[in-house]
Write a protein that holds these residues in place. Sequence first.
Motif, PDB file in Angstrom:
ATOM      1  N   ALA A  56      39.211  40.369  40.179  1.00  0.00           N
ATOM      2  CA  ALA A  56      40.201  39.766  39.318  1.00  0.00           C
ATOM      3  C   ALA A  56      39.967  38.408  39.823  1.00  0.00           C
ATOM      4  O   ALA A  56      40.579  36.992  39.694  1.00  0.00           O
ATOM      5  CB  ALA A  56      40.771  39.968  38.610  1.00  0.00           C
ATOM      6  N   GLN A  57      41.629  38.565  40.648  1.00  0.00           N
ATOM      7  CA  GLN A  57      42.574  37.482  41.516  1.00  0.00           C
ATOM      8  C   GLN A  57      41.150  36.563  42.838  1.00  0.00           C
ATOM      9  O   GLN A  57      41.349  35.132  42.021  1.00  0.00           O
ATOM     10  CB  GLN A  57      43.572  37.234  42.665  1.00  0.00           C
ATOM     11  CG  GLN A  57      44.180  36.810  43.548  1.00  0.00           C
ATOM     12  CD  GLN A  57      45.011  36.122  41.865  1.00  0.00           C
ATOM     13  OE1 GLN A  57      45.871  36.415  41.134  1.00  0.00           O
ATOM     14  NE2 GLN A  57      44.861  34.606  41.859  1.00  0.00           N
ATOM     15  N   ARG A  58      40.330  36.638  42.817  1.00  0.00           N
ATOM     16  CA  ARG A  58      39.605  35.786  43.693  1.00  0.00           C
ATOM     17  C   ARG A  58      38.552  35.078  42.864  1.00  0.00           C
ATOM     18  O   ARG A  58      38.030  33.589  43.339  1.00  0.00           O
ATOM     19  CB  ARG A  58      38.692  36.672  45.124  1.00  0.00           C
ATOM     20  CG  ARG A  58      39.906  38.037  45.692  1.00  0.00           C
ATOM     21  CD  ARG A  58      40.440  36.130  46.792  1.00  0.00           C
ATOM     22  NE  ARG A  58      41.500  36.967  47.660  1.00  0.00           N
ATOM     23  CZ  ARG A  58      41.152  37.705  49.156  1.00  0.00           C
ATOM     24  NH1 ARG A  58      40.085  37.871  48.878  1.00  0.00           N
ATOM     25  NH2 ARG A  58      42.374  38.296  49.457  1.00  0.00           N
ATOM     26  N   LEU A  59      38.117  35.877  41.857  1.00  0.00           N
ATOM     27  CA  LEU A  59      37.431  35.306  40.505  1.00  0.00           C
ATOM     28  C   LEU A  59      37.790  34.042  40.266  1.00  0.00           C
ATOM     29  O   LEU A  59      37.259  32.854  39.535  1.00  0.00           O
ATOM     30  CB  LEU A  59      36.000  36.844  39.755  1.00  0.00           C
ATOM     31  CG  LEU A  59      35.170  36.793  40.513  1.00  0.00           C
ATOM     32  CD1 LEU A  59      34.705  37.615  39.587  1.00  0.00           C
ATOM     33  CD2 LEU A  59      34.144  35.916  41.266  1.00  0.00           C
ATOM     34  N   SER A  60      39.225  34.459  39.566  1.00  0.00           N
ATOM     35  CA  SER A  60      39.440  33.698  38.745  1.00  0.00           C
ATOM     36  C   SER A  60      40.076  32.042  39.061  1.00  0.00           C
ATOM     37  O   SER A  60      40.039  31.142  38.807  1.00  0.00           O
ATOM     38  CB  SER A  60      41.007  34.014  38.503  1.00  0.00           C
ATOM     39  OG  SER A  60      41.896  34.424  39.218  1.00  0.00           O
ATOM     40  N   GLU A  61      39.718  32.556  40.788  1.00  0.00           N
ATOM     41  CA  GLU A  61      40.399  30.597  41.667  1.00  0.00           C
ATOM     42  C   GLU A  61      39.159  30.530  41.793  1.00  0.00           C
ATOM     43  O   GLU A  61      38.809  28.878  42.427  1.00  0.00           O
ATOM     44  CB  GLU A  61      40.308  31.589  43.564  1.00  0.00           C
ATOM     45  CG  GLU A  61      41.787  32.434  42.577  1.00  0.00           C
ATOM     46  CD  GLU A  61      42.573  32.741  43.521  1.00  0.00           C
ATOM     47  OE1 GLU A  61      41.450  33.073  45.148  1.00  0.00           O
ATOM     48  OE2 GLU A  61      43.394  33.119  44.045  1.00  0.00           O
ATOM     49  N   VAL A  62      37.835  31.223  41.524  1.00  0.00           N
ATOM     50  CA  VAL A  62      36.315  30.660  41.557  1.00  0.00           C
ATOM     51  C   VAL A  62      35.640  29.449  40.207  1.00  0.00           C
ATOM     52  O   VAL A  62      36.342  29.695  39.439  1.00  0.00           O
ATOM     53  CB  VAL A  62      35.105  31.828  41.855  1.00  0.00           C
ATOM     54  CG1 VAL A  62      33.582  30.623  41.953  1.00  0.00           C
ATOM     55  CG2 VAL A  62      35.436  32.275  43.022  1.00  0.00           C
TER      56      VAL A  62
END
Length: 218
Positions: free
Chosen positions: A126-132
Amino acid sequence: RAEKRLQEMEKTAKKWGVAIGAAAVAAGAAFAAMTKRAINSMDEMSKMAQQAGTTTETLSALTYAADLSGVSQEKLVQSMARLSQSMADAAAGTGEAKDAFEALGISVVNADGSLRGSDEIFTQIAQRLSEVDNGAQKTALAMDIFGRSGAQLIPMLNSGEEGLAQMRREAEQLGIVMDTDAARAAEQLNDEITRLTKAFDGLFIKVASDVVPVILDV
Protein backbone atom coordinates in the motif's frame (compact mmCIF):
# COMPACT_ATOMS: atom_id res chain seq x y z
CA ARG A 1 -63.53 8.01 47.42
CA ALA A 2 -60.26 6.78 48.90
CA GLU A 3 -61.17 3.18 48.04
CA LYS A 4 -62.03 4.15 44.46
CA ARG A 5 -58.76 6.06 44.18
CA LEU A 6 -56.82 3.01 45.38
CA GLN A 7 -58.58 0.83 42.80
CA GLU A 8 -57.67 3.25 40.02
CA MET A 9 -54.05 3.29 41.20
CA GLU A 10 -54.04 -0.51 41.24
CA LYS A 11 -55.33 -0.64 37.66
CA THR A 12 -52.74 1.88 36.53
CA ALA A 13 -49.97 -0.08 38.24
CA LYS A 14 -51.10 -3.27 36.50
CA LYS A 15 -51.11 -1.53 33.13
CA TRP A 16 -47.63 -0.19 33.74
CA GLY A 17 -46.51 -3.62 34.90
CA VAL A 18 -47.75 -5.23 31.70
CA ALA A 19 -46.11 -2.52 29.60
CA ILE A 20 -42.80 -2.81 31.44
CA GLY A 21 -42.92 -6.59 31.18
CA ALA A 22 -43.56 -6.45 27.44
CA ALA A 23 -40.76 -3.93 27.00
CA ALA A 24 -38.39 -6.14 29.00
CA VAL A 25 -39.27 -9.17 26.87
CA ALA A 26 -38.78 -7.17 23.67
CA ALA A 27 -35.46 -5.80 24.91
CA GLY A 28 -34.33 -9.30 25.89
CA ALA A 29 -35.27 -10.68 22.48
CA ALA A 30 -33.47 -7.82 20.72
CA PHE A 31 -30.37 -8.35 22.86
CA ALA A 32 -30.38 -12.09 22.12
CA ALA A 33 -30.77 -11.43 18.39
CA MET A 34 -27.92 -8.92 18.35
CA THR A 35 -25.70 -11.28 20.35
CA LYS A 36 -26.38 -14.13 17.90
CA ARG A 37 -25.67 -11.79 15.01
CA ALA A 38 -22.33 -10.85 16.59
CA ILE A 39 -21.47 -14.53 17.14
CA ASN A 40 -22.27 -15.30 13.50
CA SER A 41 -20.14 -12.36 12.37
CA MET A 42 -17.19 -13.55 14.48
CA ASP A 43 -17.62 -17.09 13.17
CA GLU A 44 -17.65 -15.86 9.57
CA MET A 45 -14.64 -13.60 10.14
CA SER A 46 -12.67 -16.50 11.65
CA LYS A 47 -13.35 -18.71 8.64
CA MET A 48 -12.54 -15.95 6.15
CA ALA A 49 -9.28 -15.12 7.93
CA GLN A 50 -8.22 -18.73 7.55
CA GLN A 51 -9.09 -18.60 3.85
CA ALA A 52 -7.17 -15.35 3.44
CA GLY A 53 -4.12 -16.65 5.25
CA THR A 54 -4.11 -13.90 7.87
CA THR A 55 -5.28 -13.24 11.42
CA THR A 56 -8.80 -12.34 12.47
CA GLU A 57 -7.51 -9.07 13.94
CA THR A 58 -5.89 -8.08 10.64
CA LEU A 59 -8.81 -9.08 8.44
CA SER A 60 -11.43 -7.36 10.61
CA ALA A 61 -9.37 -4.16 10.63
CA LEU A 62 -8.78 -4.33 6.87
CA THR A 63 -12.50 -5.00 6.32
CA TYR A 64 -13.26 -1.65 7.94
CA ALA A 65 -10.69 0.05 5.70
CA ALA A 66 -12.15 -1.78 2.70
CA ASP A 67 -15.69 -0.62 3.58
CA LEU A 68 -14.50 2.99 3.70
CA SER A 69 -12.80 2.52 0.33
CA GLY A 70 -15.79 0.87 -1.36
CA VAL A 71 -14.19 -2.57 -1.53
CA SER A 72 -16.34 -5.59 -0.70
CA GLN A 73 -15.25 -8.03 1.97
CA GLU A 74 -15.42 -10.85 -0.57
CA LYS A 75 -12.93 -9.07 -2.86
CA LEU A 76 -10.69 -8.31 0.10
CA VAL A 77 -10.57 -11.97 1.17
CA GLN A 78 -9.89 -13.08 -2.42
CA SER A 79 -7.10 -10.51 -2.70
CA MET A 80 -5.48 -11.53 0.57
CA ALA A 81 -5.58 -15.20 -0.43
CA ARG A 82 -4.03 -14.32 -3.78
CA LEU A 83 -1.37 -12.24 -1.99
CA SER A 84 -0.32 -15.27 0.08
CA GLN A 85 -0.03 -17.33 -3.10
CA SER A 86 1.90 -14.57 -4.88
CA MET A 87 4.32 -14.33 -1.98
CA ALA A 88 4.94 -18.08 -2.02
CA ASP A 89 5.50 -18.02 -5.79
CA ALA A 90 7.85 -15.04 -5.58
CA ALA A 91 9.83 -16.72 -2.80
CA ALA A 92 10.23 -19.72 -5.11
CA GLY A 93 11.31 -17.41 -7.95
CA THR A 94 8.19 -17.97 -10.06
CA GLY A 95 4.90 -16.27 -10.89
CA GLU A 96 3.79 -12.93 -12.30
CA ALA A 97 4.07 -11.25 -8.91
CA LYS A 98 7.83 -11.80 -8.68
CA ASP A 99 8.61 -8.90 -11.02
CA ALA A 100 5.95 -6.73 -9.37
CA PHE A 101 7.50 -7.20 -5.93
CA GLU A 102 10.92 -6.41 -7.36
CA ALA A 103 9.59 -3.29 -9.09
CA LEU A 104 8.19 -2.09 -5.76
CA GLY A 105 11.40 -2.98 -3.94
CA ILE A 106 9.66 -5.44 -1.62
CA SER A 107 11.22 -8.66 -0.35
CA VAL A 108 8.68 -11.33 0.63
CA VAL A 109 11.14 -13.30 2.79
CA ASN A 110 12.94 -12.63 6.05
CA ALA A 111 16.71 -12.83 6.48
CA ASP A 112 16.38 -16.53 7.38
CA GLY A 113 14.46 -17.26 4.18
CA SER A 114 11.06 -17.65 5.83
CA LEU A 115 8.01 -15.88 4.38
CA ARG A 116 7.08 -12.55 5.93
CA GLY A 117 3.57 -11.99 7.24
CA SER A 118 0.99 -11.16 4.58
CA ASP A 119 -0.40 -8.30 6.69
CA GLU A 120 3.06 -6.70 6.85
CA ILE A 121 3.54 -7.13 3.10
CA PHE A 122 0.05 -5.73 2.40
CA THR A 123 0.90 -2.55 4.31
CA GLN A 124 4.22 -2.20 2.49
CA ILE A 125 2.53 -2.70 -0.89
CA ALA A 126 0.00 0.00 0.00
CA GLN A 127 2.77 2.43 0.90
CA ARG A 128 4.77 1.79 -2.27
CA LEU A 129 1.73 1.90 -4.57
CA SER A 130 0.49 5.11 -2.92
CA GLU A 131 3.71 6.69 -4.18
CA VAL A 132 3.01 5.58 -7.78
CA ASP A 133 0.89 7.85 -9.99
CA ASN A 134 -2.53 6.48 -10.81
CA GLY A 135 -2.45 4.83 -14.20
CA ALA A 136 -1.79 1.65 -16.13
CA GLN A 137 1.44 0.87 -14.30
CA LYS A 138 -0.16 1.01 -10.85
CA THR A 139 -3.11 -1.11 -11.97
CA ALA A 140 -0.82 -3.67 -13.60
CA LEU A 141 1.32 -4.00 -10.45
CA ALA A 142 -1.75 -4.41 -8.24
CA MET A 143 -3.24 -7.05 -10.53
CA ASP A 144 0.04 -8.96 -10.78
CA ILE A 145 0.11 -9.27 -7.00
CA PHE A 146 -3.57 -9.50 -6.06
CA GLY A 147 -5.11 -10.93 -9.22
CA ARG A 148 -8.01 -9.33 -11.06
CA SER A 149 -9.42 -7.87 -7.84
CA GLY A 150 -6.20 -5.87 -7.43
CA ALA A 151 -7.57 -3.02 -9.53
CA GLN A 152 -10.54 -2.66 -7.15
CA LEU A 153 -8.15 -2.44 -4.19
CA ILE A 154 -6.37 0.66 -5.52
CA PRO A 155 -8.57 3.22 -3.65
CA MET A 156 -7.75 1.36 -0.43
CA LEU A 157 -4.06 0.92 -1.27
CA ASN A 158 -3.79 4.64 -2.08
CA SER A 159 -4.30 5.28 1.66
CA GLY A 160 -0.71 4.18 2.20
CA GLU A 161 0.78 2.92 5.44
CA GLU A 162 -0.38 5.82 7.60
CA GLY A 163 -3.89 5.78 6.14
CA LEU A 164 -4.29 2.06 6.85
CA ALA A 165 -2.90 2.55 10.37
CA GLN A 166 -5.38 5.37 11.01
CA MET A 167 -8.32 3.28 9.83
CA ARG A 168 -7.15 0.38 12.01
CA ARG A 169 -7.08 2.71 15.03
CA GLU A 170 -10.61 3.82 14.19
CA ALA A 171 -11.74 0.19 13.93
CA GLU A 172 -10.18 -0.56 17.32
CA GLN A 173 -11.91 2.46 18.88
CA LEU A 174 -15.23 1.26 17.43
CA GLY A 175 -14.62 -2.17 18.93
CA ILE A 176 -14.92 -4.03 15.62
CA VAL A 177 -11.42 -5.52 15.52
CA MET A 178 -12.06 -9.14 16.45
CA ASP A 179 -9.76 -11.17 18.67
CA THR A 180 -8.64 -14.43 17.05
CA ASP A 181 -9.32 -16.56 20.13
CA ALA A 182 -12.78 -15.05 20.64
CA ALA A 183 -13.62 -15.53 16.96
CA ARG A 184 -12.45 -19.17 17.09
CA ALA A 185 -14.63 -19.68 20.17
CA ALA A 186 -17.63 -18.25 18.30
CA GLU A 187 -16.85 -20.57 15.39
CA GLN A 188 -16.74 -23.54 17.75
CA LEU A 189 -20.00 -22.49 19.44
CA ASN A 190 -21.83 -22.29 16.11
CA ASP A 191 -20.41 -25.69 15.14
CA GLU A 192 -21.78 -27.17 18.37
CA ILE A 193 -25.18 -25.56 17.72
CA THR A 194 -25.15 -27.06 14.22
CA ARG A 195 -24.30 -30.50 15.62
CA LEU A 196 -27.11 -30.23 18.18
CA THR A 197 -29.59 -29.13 15.50
CA LYS A 198 -28.58 -32.05 13.26
CA ALA A 199 -28.95 -34.42 16.21
CA PHE A 200 -32.54 -33.24 16.74
CA ASP A 201 -33.17 -33.54 12.99
CA GLY A 202 -31.95 -37.13 13.14
CA LEU A 203 -34.17 -37.87 16.12
CA PHE A 204 -37.30 -36.57 14.39
CA ILE A 205 -36.40 -38.38 11.17
CA LYS A 206 -36.21 -41.62 13.19
CA VAL A 207 -39.56 -40.90 14.84
CA ALA A 208 -41.14 -40.04 11.48
CA SER A 209 -39.73 -43.24 9.95
CA ASP A 210 -41.44 -45.27 12.67
CA VAL A 211 -44.70 -43.32 12.57
CA VAL A 212 -45.27 -43.03 8.80
CA PRO A 213 -45.99 -46.77 8.23
CA VAL A 214 -48.50 -46.73 11.11
CA ILE A 215 -50.26 -43.67 9.64
CA LEU A 216 -50.37 -45.36 6.23
CA ASP A 217 -51.97 -48.45 7.76
CA VAL A 218 -54.60 -46.29 9.45
